[in-house]
Scaffold this active site. Structure first.
Site, mmCIF file in Angstrom:
data_model
loop_
_atom_site.group_PDB
_atom_site.id
_atom_site.type_symbol
_atom_site.label_atom_id
_atom_site.label_comp_id
_atom_site.label_asym_id
_atom_site.label_seq_id
_atom_site.Cartn_x
_atom_site.Cartn_y
_atom_site.Cartn_z
ATOM 1 N N LYS A 127 0.669 -0.989 0.148
ATOM 2 C CA LYS A 127 -0.542 -0.074 -0.377
ATOM 3 C C LYS A 127 0.884 1.740 0.055
ATOM 4 C CE LYS A 127 -1.723 2.707 1.864
ATOM 5 N NZ LYS A 127 -2.203 4.308 1.190
ATOM 6 N N ALA A 168 2.265 4.898 13.199
ATOM 7 C CA ALA A 168 2.440 3.050 13.743
ATOM 8 C C ALA A 168 1.562 3.019 15.308
ATOM 9 C CB ALA A 168 3.937 3.594 13.846
ATOM 10 N N GLU A 205 9.364 1.101 10.795
ATOM 11 C CA GLU A 205 10.389 2.728 10.688
ATOM 12 C C GLU A 205 10.012 4.033 10.551
ATOM 13 O OE1 GLU A 205 13.344 1.282 10.059
ATOM 14 O OE2 GLU A 205 13.096 -0.517 9.040
ATOM 15 N N CYS A 252 13.801 10.947 6.790
ATOM 16 C CA CYS A 252 13.312 9.868 8.019
ATOM 17 C C CYS A 252 15.443 10.043 9.243
ATOM 18 C CB CYS A 252 12.866 9.082 8.845
ATOM 19 S SG CYS A 252 13.866 7.692 7.696
ATOM 20 N N GLU A 281 9.360 16.589 15.135
ATOM 21 C CA GLU A 281 9.903 15.979 13.335
ATOM 22 C C GLU A 281 8.704 16.505 12.542
ATOM 23 O OE1 GLU A 281 9.025 12.274 11.607
ATOM 24 O OE2 GLU A 281 11.256 12.316 11.105
#
Ligand code: NAD
Length: 487
Positions: free
Chosen positions: A181, A239, A256, A289, A384
């Site tokens: 996906k 996540a 990840e 990332c 982030e």
């Protein structure tokens, strides 16, 4: 004329799902726009639980055949996929750039060759995978790596085909079947990968690609009882949702996630090298990332480091990512740009100073930004941003440098610039990070473990670690005299 085919930069891309070796449309579509100019590139089939179920069913049906295919034959087909990628590097590169805005020159010369390498590497690693036979009091132990079953692979938009194939290749090599996906903001190259895999002879149903919004199709994939592995690259909030959804079946997860990685610059470092490493953090418009977004610089060299860094940043060219001379392209989406600017505005309001940048530019671009006077517990240091926004803090000794470096909820990577090998060893040993780079950045070998600590993820991928995740490892113990009745 097939209404499901769209032409992107001269390349025909099918906008439907790829399920069981066939193109499948949905009732609805969603628009996919280019970050370069905001134009709509395609109306993409908008999957729901129906398509998710069909794709998992196709993966389940194809599993016994693919799992029973010899390693040599699986490796051959993966190499054929790599050949197909190599033949279409130019097409994949231009479609990816048009779709996600990352630099064409890096797609051409770095990313797409790496996509092919993902298939070659895991094909070759499969053939070398140790069985690990050993003996216990005369009994033989035979360790085997059995394919786990259908795997759901969910990927983000910042490096779409690179991150997808980094999961697809080991999952297929291990003998699993896959439902991929891709992210809704950059789904096009996943569709091309389906074409390439089919042309390479991958049997129907072994690789399936479903498209759609995570909120609409995600849960049906991640809570499905027939799914044996979920590998996800993306953000921490997603996540958490995936982990909750996978909990129903205790489906093993690889996560990840994001980062807030430091670049530590010690006074004994080669300052030119340190500045080179620092400027690299604007790559992919900061949408990486692993980016070392927090500069931690020893006080005695901070002024000089900042001066040289600003000089170099002023020389970067921001613009159309298809232009070979461009260094920084657009950000992926108006929503992402808004998010980046929100972080910066709140930081400035809290007392930060923009040494450079600090504002959006025309179109979907954000000025490369460096913020100082930021507090360790502030949002801009802790969260982030995922845009070209960096912070700079100073430290006075090694102890303080390590404390600041480790003081976030993340632990993906850390980069160190120092001229002292003993210091490098001391500091590295105490950093919380899945990868530490010393006087270098972004050197990644596919056999190395890759992943993060804390909120940056769960598990490691790469080499044997990937097979460990995508396989059910089995130990068979056989008695020394177990064959007395045979024949
Ligand atoms: P995201 O979490 O918003 O989306 C990632 C994928 O998850 C997309 O395909 C999305 O459709 C899907 N998704 C969303 N909701 C879902 C749900 N409920 N169930 C199942 N799937 C769902 O992340 P993003 O904005 O696309 O990517 C940026 C993030 O990815 C950043 O945090 C970045 O650090 C991280 N990232 C990590 C790595 C790494 O290797 N550690 C690499 C690249 C990006």
């Amino acid at each position: 004329m097939n209404k499901h085919l769209t032409t992107v930069a001269g390349v025909a891309v099918d906008t439907r799902h790829w399920i069981g070796g066939e193109r499948v449309a949905s009732t609805d579509t969603f628009p996919d726009a280019s970050p370069i100019d905001g134009s709509v590139l395609a109306d993409i089939a908008r999957g729901t639980a129906t398509e998710a179920d069909a794709a998992v069913a196709a993966a389940k049906a194809a599993f016994p055949g693919w799992a029973a295919t010899s390693r040599v034959e699986r490796a051959r087909i993966l190499h054929a996929i790599a050949d197909g990628v190599e033949k279409r590097i130019e097409e994949l590169a231009i479609v990816e750039t048009t779709d996600n805005g990352a630099l064409l020159r890096s797609h051409r010369r770095g990313v797409m060759p790496r996509v092919a390498h993902n298939f070659r590497f895991f094909a070759d690693w499969l053939l070398k995978l140790e069985h690990g036979d050993f003996e216990t009091r005369g009994h033989s132990n035979h360790v085997s790596w059995d394919p786990a079953g259908p795997c759901v692979l969910i990927t983000p938009w910042n490096a779409p085909l690179m991150l997808a194939t980094w999961k697809v290749a080991p999952a297929l090599a291990a003998g699993n079947t896959v439902v991929l996906k891709p992210a809704e903001w950059s789904p096009l190259t996943a569709s091309l990968l389906a074409d390439i895999a089919a042309e390479a002879g991958l049997p129907a149903g072994v690789l399936n690609v479903v498209q759609g919004y995570g909120s609409e199709i995600g849960d049906a994939l991640t809570s499905h009882p027939d799914v044996r592995r979920i590998s996800f690259t993306g953000s921490v909030p997603t996540a958490r949702r995936i982990a909750a959804s996978a909990a129903a079946n205790l489906t093993p997860l690889s996560l990840e996630l994001g980062g807030k990685s430091p670049l530590l610059v010690f006074a004994d470092a080669d300052l030119d090298l340190a500045v080179d490493l620092a400027v690299e953090q604007y790559d992919n418009a900061g949408q990486v990332c692993l980016a070392a977004t927090r500069f931690l610089v020893e006080e005695s060299v901070a002024e000089e480091f900042t001066r040289r860094f600003v000089d170099r940043t002023m020389g970067l060219r921001q613009g159309d990512p298809r232009d070979e001379a461009t260094d920084i392209g657009p950000n992926i989406h108006p929503g992402q740009l808004e998010k980046i600017d929100g972080f910066v505005r709140r930081a400035l309001a809290a007392g930060a100073r923009a040494v450079i940048g600090g504002h959006p530019e025309d179109g979907q671009y954000y000025a490369p930004t460096l913020l100082t006077d930021v507090a360790q517990d502030s949002e801009i240091v802790q969260e982030e941003v995922f845009g070209p926004v960096l912070t700079l803090q100073t430290f006075t000794d090694e102890e303080e440098a390590i404390r600041l470096a480790n003081d976030t909820r993340f632990g993906l990577a850390a980069t160190l610039a120092t001229g002292d090998p003993e210091r490098a060893e001391r500091v590295t040993a105490r950093l919380v990070a899945g990868t530490v780079w010393v006087n270098c950045f972004f050197v990644r070998d596919l056999q190395a473990p890759f992943g993060g600590s804390r909120l940056s993820g769960v598990g490691r991928e790469g080499g044997t670690w990937s097979f460990d995740f995508y396989c059910d490892v089995k130990n068979t113990v056989t008695a020394p005299n177990g064959w007395t009745n045979h024949g």
